[in-house]
Design a protein around this motif. Structure first.
Motif, PDB file in Angstrom:
ATOM      1  N   HIS A  72     -16.608  10.741   6.679  1.00  0.00           N
ATOM      2  CA  HIS A  72     -17.160   9.952   5.575  1.00  0.00           C
ATOM      3  C   HIS A  72     -16.549  10.410   4.257  1.00  0.00           C
ATOM      4  CE1 HIS A  72     -20.978   8.433   7.867  1.00  0.00           C
ATOM      5  NE2 HIS A  72     -19.837   8.171   8.492  1.00  0.00           N
ATOM      6  N   THR A  73     -15.259  10.154   4.128  1.00  0.00           N
ATOM      7  CA  THR A  73     -14.488  10.507   2.937  1.00  0.00           C
ATOM      8  C   THR A  73     -13.841   9.243   2.386  1.00  0.00           C
ATOM      9  OG1 THR A  73     -12.480  10.952   4.212  1.00  0.00           O
ATOM     10  CG2 THR A  73     -14.014  12.802   3.884  1.00  0.00           C
ATOM     11  N   PRO A  74     -13.375   9.268   1.131  1.00  0.00           N
ATOM     12  CA  PRO A  74     -12.749   8.071   0.557  1.00  0.00           C
ATOM     13  C   PRO A  74     -11.583   7.541   1.392  1.00  0.00           C
ATOM     14  CG  PRO A  74     -13.224   9.643  -1.173  1.00  0.00           C
ATOM     15  CD  PRO A  74     -13.545  10.336   0.121  1.00  0.00           C
ATOM     16  N   MET A  75     -10.728   8.428   1.890  1.00  0.00           N
ATOM     17  CA  MET A  75      -9.561   7.987   2.655  1.00  0.00           C
ATOM     18  C   MET A  75      -9.978   7.147   3.865  1.00  0.00           C
ATOM     19  SD  MET A  75      -6.430  10.193   4.338  1.00  0.00           S
ATOM     20  CE  MET A  75      -7.359  10.860   5.719  1.00  0.00           C
ATOM     21  N   ARG A 155     -19.067   5.595  -6.165  1.00  0.00           N
ATOM     22  CA  ARG A 155     -19.041   4.426  -7.051  1.00  0.00           C
ATOM     23  C   ARG A 155     -17.619   3.916  -7.238  1.00  0.00           C
ATOM     24  NH1 ARG A 155     -21.289   4.242 -13.339  1.00  0.00           N
ATOM     25  NH2 ARG A 155     -20.800   2.040 -13.715  1.00  0.00           N
ATOM     26  N   MET A 156     -16.674   4.826  -7.472  1.00  0.00           N
ATOM     27  CA  MET A 156     -15.282   4.430  -7.655  1.00  0.00           C
ATOM     28  C   MET A 156     -14.722   3.778  -6.397  1.00  0.00           C
ATOM     29  SD  MET A 156     -12.564   4.079  -9.409  1.00  0.00           S
ATOM     30  CE  MET A 156     -12.902   4.978 -10.927  1.00  0.00           C
ATOM     31  N   CYS A 157     -15.043   4.334  -5.237  1.00  0.00           N
ATOM     32  CA  CYS A 157     -14.575   3.762  -3.965  1.00  0.00           C
ATOM     33  C   CYS A 157     -15.072   2.340  -3.796  1.00  0.00           C
ATOM     34  CB  CYS A 157     -15.045   4.624  -2.789  1.00  0.00           C
ATOM     35  SG  CYS A 157     -14.270   6.242  -2.699  1.00  0.00           S
ATOM     36  N   LEU A 158     -16.336   2.112  -4.066  1.00  0.00           N
ATOM     37  CA  LEU A 158     -16.914   0.772  -3.931  1.00  0.00           C
ATOM     38  C   LEU A 158     -16.287  -0.197  -4.927  1.00  0.00           C
ATOM     39  CD1 LEU A 158     -20.697   1.653  -3.433  1.00  0.00           C
ATOM     40  CD2 LEU A 158     -19.134   0.708  -1.724  1.00  0.00           C
ATOM     41  N   GLN A 159     -16.049   0.272  -6.144  1.00  0.00           N
ATOM     42  CA  GLN A 159     -15.432  -0.588  -7.156  1.00  0.00           C
ATOM     43  C   GLN A 159     -14.016  -0.987  -6.767  1.00  0.00           C
ATOM     44  OE1 GLN A 159     -15.792   1.724 -10.774  1.00  0.00           O
ATOM     45  NE2 GLN A 159     -17.789   0.841 -11.296  1.00  0.00           N
ATOM     46  N   SER A 164     -10.573  -5.259  -4.781  1.00  0.00           N
ATOM     47  CA  SER A 164      -9.489  -5.695  -3.892  1.00  0.00           C
ATOM     48  C   SER A 164      -9.867  -6.987  -3.182  1.00  0.00           C
ATOM     49  CB  SER A 164      -9.180  -4.605  -2.861  1.00  0.00           C
ATOM     50  OG  SER A 164      -8.723  -3.428  -3.478  1.00  0.00           O
ATOM     51  N   TRP A 165     -11.079  -7.057  -2.666  1.00  0.00           N
ATOM     52  CA  TRP A 165     -11.518  -8.259  -1.942  1.00  0.00           C
ATOM     53  C   TRP A 165     -11.673  -9.460  -2.876  1.00  0.00           C
ATOM     54  CZ3 TRP A 165     -11.640  -9.166   3.169  1.00  0.00           C
ATOM     55  CH2 TRP A 165     -11.584  -8.060   4.030  1.00  0.00           C
ATOM     56  N   ILE A 166     -12.266  -9.246  -4.042  1.00  0.00           N
ATOM     57  CA  ILE A 166     -12.467 -10.359  -4.980  1.00  0.00           C
ATOM     58  C   ILE A 166     -11.131 -10.881  -5.500  1.00  0.00           C
ATOM     59  CG2 ILE A 166     -13.391 -10.984  -7.244  1.00  0.00           C
ATOM     60  CD1 ILE A 166     -15.720  -9.096  -6.716  1.00  0.00           C
ATOM     61  N   THR A 167     -10.241  -9.967  -5.890  1.00  0.00           N
ATOM     62  CA  THR A 167      -8.922 -10.375  -6.383  1.00  0.00           C
ATOM     63  C   THR A 167      -8.116 -11.066  -5.288  1.00  0.00           C
ATOM     64  OG1 THR A 167      -8.971  -8.425  -7.819  1.00  0.00           O
ATOM     65  CG2 THR A 167      -6.876  -9.587  -7.638  1.00  0.00           C
TER      66      THR A 167
END
Length: 327
Positions: A72-75, A155-159, A164-167
């Motif tokens: 459960h890490t950002p990568m 928070r940064m990971c979710l943003q 990425s998905w919205i763009t």
């Protein structure tokens, strides 16, 4: 050999004309990967196996990362999103390809064609953004290790993933809006295995120049900017890795980043070949074969590169299997 070609070309032309005559004014005929009449069971089996292995492999990555708290890490959070994306990316394209191997051709409504085009461009653009995010994550982890935890928080990971998905979705809208305004008054036989941009532009009887320029600029901005920023990240990553004194440390860092870089080069190389060039460079048959790389091959490579060559994922997979198989 020449005689074989001279015989097959008239057969293909006759087959295409007969399909065009049978097509409804609101339908496209998807010709498929092979310009040969009749079913092709061997190719159906090969691509079906690739599809099943790819989908299963990506599901396994998602399951292992979700069940093992050590991952459960950002990568691995970004990797799960990439795996989720690849499943839907292939599902958008491959079923129609498989159907074409069993039938001479398949039809698709205009609305269905535009829907497939939207999801294809959306998933393709989102993959560019996710690959860039993953490169940025590795840059922070290797070049800014002291600040990594504070910078790459939940928070940064979710943003980054949400952006990425919205763009990607907004990127997918533009080609669909442009192409849906064109007129298709002649043949509706799409010489491809899905509704892609180049073959649709070839079929239109409208003035496609403004549409071609708009899509070319969009492709150039999305692909080139994403690729350039990804390569800049890896430039600084390589410099930082070379400064590591320990040979084991350098080896581990190169191993982690090498997998991602391999996917990046294959994906961007084929995508740029397809979309960042003028229409005069289009060759329908060549386009189809190149398209196989980023619609089938690259999604199939991701589970292999990110799991079979990743010690952490393999150890987590063994732990998960022991947990479920233990009496």
């Amino acid at each position: 050999m020449l005689n074989g070609i001279s015989i097959s070309l008239p057969i293909f032309a006759y087959h295409t004309m007969s399909l065009a005559n049978q097509t409804s004014t609101d339908e496209f005929v998807i010709l498929g990967l092979l310009n040969l009449p009749g079913p092709h069971p061997p190719f159906f089996i090969i691509f079906l196996l690739i599809f099943l292995v790819t989908v299963t492999g990506n599901f396994i990555i998602m399951a292992v990362v979700g069940l093992d708290l050590a991952l459960h890490t950002p990568m691995y959070f970004f990797l799960v999103n990439l795996s989720f994306l690849e499943i839907w990316y292939m599902t958008t394209i491959v079923p129609k390809l498989l159907a074409n191997f069993l039938m001479k051709s398949t039809t698709m409504s205009f609305a269905g064609c535009m829907t497939q085009l939207f999801f294809f461009v959306t998933f393709g653009a989102t993959e560019c953004y996710l690959l860039l995010v993953m490169a940025y994550d590795r840059y922070l982890a290797i070049c800014k290790p002291l600040y990594y935890t504070s910078l790459m928080d939940t928070r940064m990971c979710l943003q980054l993933v949400t952006s990425s998905w919205i763009t990607g979705g907004l990127t997918g809208l533009m080609p669909v809006l442009l192409i849906s305004q064109l007129e298709f008054c002649g043949s509706r036989v799409v010489n491809h295995f899905f509704c892609d941009i180049p073959p649709l532009l070839e079929l239109s009887c409208s003035d496609t120049y403004p549409t071609e320029i708009s899509i070319f600029v969009l492709s150039l901005v999305v692909l080139f900017c994403s690729f350039l920023l990804t390569m800049v990240s890896y430039f600084f990553i390589v410099i930082s890795i070379l400064r590591i004194q320990s040979s084991n440390g350098r080896s581990k860092a190169f191993s982690t980043c090498g997998s991602h870089l391999t996917v990046v080069l294959i994906y961007y190389g084929t995508m740029m070949f397809m979309y960042v060039r003028p229409r005069s460079g289009y060759s329908s048959d060549l386009n189809k074969y190149v398209s196989v790389f980023y619609t089938v091959v690259t999604p199939g490579l991701n589970p292999v590169i990110y799991s079979l060559r990743n010690k952490e994922v393999k150890l987590s997979l063994k732990k998960v299997l022991r947990r479920f198989l233990a009496p």
